[in-house]
Design a protein around this motif. Structure first.
Motif, PDB file in Angstrom:
ATOM      1  N   ASP A   1       0.731  -1.069  -0.016  1.00 21.64           N
ATOM      2  CA  ASP A   1      -0.042  -0.055   0.086  1.00 21.64           C
ATOM      3  C   ASP A   1       0.974   1.467   0.107  1.00 21.64           C
ATOM      4  O   ASP A   1       0.646   2.084  -0.687  1.00 21.64           O
ATOM      5  CB  ASP A   1      -0.859  -0.148   1.282  1.00 21.64           C
ATOM      6  N   GLU A   2       1.935   1.352   0.863  1.00 24.27           N
ATOM      7  CA  GLU A   2       2.545   2.388   0.987  1.00 24.27           C
ATOM      8  C   GLU A   2       3.757   2.704  -0.054  1.00 24.27           C
ATOM      9  O   GLU A   2       4.217   3.682  -0.202  1.00 24.27           O
ATOM     10  CB  GLU A   2       3.851   2.266   2.296  1.00 24.27           C
ATOM     11  N   ASP A   3       3.856   1.816  -1.173  1.00 22.85           N
ATOM     12  CA  ASP A   3       4.682   1.977  -2.354  1.00 22.85           C
ATOM     13  C   ASP A   3       4.465   2.965  -3.485  1.00 22.85           C
ATOM     14  O   ASP A   3       5.298   3.267  -4.017  1.00 22.85           O
ATOM     15  CB  ASP A   3       5.137   0.563  -2.635  1.00 22.85           C
ATOM     16  N   THR A   4       3.228   2.956  -3.612  1.00 22.40           N
ATOM     17  CA  THR A   4       2.806   4.162  -4.645  1.00 22.40           C
ATOM     18  C   THR A   4       1.324   4.603  -4.066  1.00 22.40           C
ATOM     19  O   THR A   4       0.517   3.924  -3.572  1.00 22.40           O
ATOM     20  CB  THR A   4       2.636   3.375  -6.092  1.00 22.40           C
ATOM     21  N   ASP A   5       1.145   5.721  -4.606  1.00 22.42           N
ATOM     22  CA  ASP A   5      -0.418   6.316  -4.506  1.00 22.42           C
ATOM     23  C   ASP A   5      -1.044   6.078  -5.787  1.00 22.42           C
ATOM     24  O   ASP A   5      -2.492   6.132  -5.775  1.00 22.42           O
ATOM     25  CB  ASP A   5      -0.025   7.879  -4.432  1.00 22.42           C
ATOM     26  N   ALA A   6      -0.493   5.695  -6.826  1.00 19.73           N
ATOM     27  CA  ALA A   6      -1.107   5.519  -8.185  1.00 19.73           C
ATOM     28  C   ALA A   6      -2.027   4.020  -7.794  1.00 19.73           C
ATOM     29  O   ALA A   6      -1.618   3.188  -7.075  1.00 19.73           O
ATOM     30  CB  ALA A   6      -0.264   5.066  -9.170  1.00 19.73           C
ATOM     31  N   ARG A   7      -3.344   4.263  -8.391  1.00 16.51           N
ATOM     32  CA  ARG A   7      -4.088   2.892  -8.410  1.00 16.51           C
ATOM     33  C   ARG A   7      -4.599   2.565  -9.666  1.00 16.51           C
ATOM     34  O   ARG A   7      -5.253   3.633 -10.316  1.00 16.51           O
ATOM     35  CB  ARG A   7      -5.202   3.194  -7.523  1.00 16.51           C
ATOM     36  N   CYS A   8      -4.459   1.671 -10.235  1.00 15.98           N
ATOM     37  CA  CYS A   8      -5.236   1.029 -11.427  1.00 15.98           C
ATOM     38  C   CYS A   8      -5.150  -0.592 -11.429  1.00 15.98           C
ATOM     39  O   CYS A   8      -4.678  -1.073 -10.573  1.00 15.98           O
ATOM     40  CB  CYS A   8      -4.503   1.632 -12.935  1.00 15.98           C
ATOM     41  N   ASP A   9      -5.913  -0.948 -12.541  1.00 17.51           N
ATOM     42  CA  ASP A   9      -6.289  -2.410 -12.556  1.00 17.51           C
ATOM     43  C   ASP A   9      -4.697  -3.389 -12.820  1.00 17.51           C
ATOM     44  O   ASP A   9      -4.662  -4.396 -12.323  1.00 17.51           O
ATOM     45  CB  ASP A   9      -7.122  -3.123 -13.439  1.00 17.51           C
ATOM     46  N   ARG A  10      -3.670  -2.511 -13.275  1.00 14.45           N
ATOM     47  CA  ARG A  10      -2.379  -3.246 -13.260  1.00 14.45           C
ATOM     48  C   ARG A  10      -1.541  -3.219 -12.009  1.00 14.45           C
ATOM     49  O   ARG A  10      -0.461  -3.859 -12.005  1.00 14.45           O
ATOM     50  CB  ARG A  10      -1.563  -2.418 -14.401  1.00 14.45           C
ATOM     51  N   ILE A  11      -2.199  -2.337 -11.142  1.00 16.27           N
ATOM     52  CA  ILE A  11      -1.359  -2.399  -9.581  1.00 16.27           C
ATOM     53  C   ILE A  11      -2.106  -3.021  -8.976  1.00 16.27           C
ATOM     54  O   ILE A  11      -3.250  -2.963  -8.064  1.00 16.27           O
ATOM     55  CB  ILE A  11      -1.071  -0.970  -9.299  1.00 16.27           C
ATOM     56  N   LEU A  12      -1.493  -4.254  -8.379  1.00 13.66           N
ATOM     57  CA  LEU A  12      -2.240  -5.115  -7.247  1.00 13.66           C
ATOM     58  C   LEU A  12      -1.561  -4.939  -5.950  1.00 13.66           C
ATOM     59  O   LEU A  12      -0.385  -5.200  -5.666  1.00 13.66           O
ATOM     60  CB  LEU A  12      -1.737  -6.594  -7.670  1.00 13.66           C
ATOM     61  N   VAL A  13      -2.271  -4.632  -4.898  1.00  9.02           N
ATOM     62  CA  VAL A  13      -1.963  -4.074  -3.747  1.00  9.02           C
ATOM     63  C   VAL A  13      -2.051  -5.066  -2.691  1.00  9.02           C
ATOM     64  O   VAL A  13      -3.137  -5.527  -2.386  1.00  9.02           O
ATOM     65  CB  VAL A  13      -2.815  -2.506  -3.384  1.00  9.02           C
ATOM     66  N   MET A  14      -1.157  -5.276  -1.951  1.00  7.81           N
ATOM     67  CA  MET A  14      -0.900  -6.555  -1.092  1.00  7.81           C
ATOM     68  C   MET A  14      -0.990  -6.248   0.326  1.00  7.81           C
ATOM     69  O   MET A  14      -0.700  -7.055   1.272  1.00  7.81           O
ATOM     70  CB  MET A  14       0.346  -7.154  -1.168  1.00  7.81           C
TER      71      MET A  14
END
Ligand code: AMP
Ligand code: MG
Length: 352
Positions: A280-293
């Motif tokens: 979660d802390e690694d980027t503020d960007a969010r889209c379906d290519r970014i899987l937040v663990m």
């Protein structure tokens, strides 16, 4: 398979639903008749067969495309049953570990003659586990048999932690798939061998190395846990030498502090050819290519979601590479995360 087609049976995780036990009774009959049943455990889904029936066990290898020299874990419903299949009684260390069961923990012990060599791939030792998952234990209990079960995926693919993963790989290969919801731990069991003078950790998992040391004193970690086998090197566990957990998309691991990882990912988040697995802390960007663990402060969530994320990367269109951020240390559950992700990425890692 002994049925003409795969039957998918949905049960509630605590077996409170109407008809749940009858569905497991049906699956248990399939096991008794030599068929294959995929079932949930707290670690990952397993593909089970009667461990005492060589032909049924052989069909597990065929259904998964598993190498013949990679042995299977034998699952029993009650820790008191371990000694029926392995020499456990009178072994102080086995007694200590047995008291922790049911648990996401597999113990390797000398095998008794009743276990066929098809299960152990010719080895004189057998891997034993008592799962915590209520559905798994009820199925074993109803069958009245020990159930040998590897993960219910095609060999090489990420392990299945959700019913759809199992259906994707095993529809038409298993007689029954029991859909009992998502797996809680999300990682295969910890495997420890008690067949050495000093107990040896062969595969890290939900039952941590730190906890094993607390219970047993000294525990060695097999080199193969974090390192690539050298050419010609004989692994302590045959499974260590095979390609594992890999999606079709190529995975590159990234390791570093949050600050460095944020900087590294800032260039990648806009690139439509990149998938990203990160905290979660690694980027503020969010889209379906970014899987937040989940958060860097809770690696358990990463462990739970990891295999699903690896599988899901193959469903992202136009992606050729996935950058996967690792936890900063190998403490606790992170040792298991490293062990699996290193294999998913063929040891391809960028240290920032
Ligand atoms: P899975 O295929 O996910 O069920 O993983 C089972 C793991 O346990 C594999 O890495 C096997 O090689 C390992 N294993 C099972 N039985 C034995 C045994 N008797 N000795 C050493 N490793 C074993
Ligand atoms: Mg497996």
């Amino acid at each position: 398979m002994i049925l003409d087609e795969t039957k998918i049976l949905k049960v509630s995780p605590d077996l409170s639903g109407e008809g749940d036990v009858e569905k497991l009774q049906f699956a248990a009959e399939i096991i008794k008749k030599g068929g294959l049943v995929a079932f949930p455990t707290e670690t990952v889904y397993g593909l089970g067969a009667n461990a005492l029936d060589e032909k049924a066990v052989a069909s597990i290898f065929t259904a998964k495309g598993r190498a013949q020299d990679n042995p299977l874990i034998v699952h029993v419903a009650d820790r008191g049953d371990i000694d029926k299949y392995a020499f456990a009684d009178g072994n102080g260390k086995a007694d200590i570990l047995r008291k922790q069961m049911p648990a996401p923990l597999t113990v390797i012990l000398p095998k008794r003659d009743i276990i066929p060599f098809t299960v152990t791939a010719g080895l004189g030792n057998v891997a034993m586990r008592v799962p915590q998952n209520v559905v798994a234990r009820k199925l074993i209990e109803l069958s009245g048999l020990p159930i040998s079960a590897p993960s219910a995926n095609l060999s090489g693919k990420p392990s299945p932690t959700k019913a759809w993963h199992v259906i994707a790989d095993m529809n038409g290969r298993a007689d029954v798939i029991i859909d009992g919801g998502d797996c809680a731990v999300g990682l295969e069991s910890t495997v420890i061998s008690l067949c050495y003078d000093i107990p040896r950790l062969l595969r890290p998992g939900g039952f941590t190395y730190e906890k094993l040391c607390e219970l047993l004193g000294k525990v060695e970690i097999s080199d193969a846990v974090l390192e690539q086998l050298k050419e010609g090197q004989k692994p302590e566990s045959p499974g260590m030498k095979y390609k594992h957990y890999a999606p079709e998309t190529s995975v590159i691991l990234v390791k570093g502090s949050m600050f460095k990882v944020r900087e590294f990912l800032s260039g990648k988040c806009e690139d439509e050819k990149c998938g990203i697995i990160c905290f979660d802390e690694d980027t503020d960007a969010r889209c379906d290519r970014i899987l937040v663990m989940g958060s860097r402060k809770n690696e358990q969530e990463y462990a739970e979601k990891m295999f699903d994320a690896l599988r899901s990367t193959d469903l992202l269109s136009g992606i050729d590479t996935v950058y996967a951020v690792l936890p900063e240390t190998t403490d606790g559950i992170s040792l298991a995360i490293y062990n699996r992700m290193l294999r998913a990425a063929a040891f391809n890692i960028i240290e920032l």
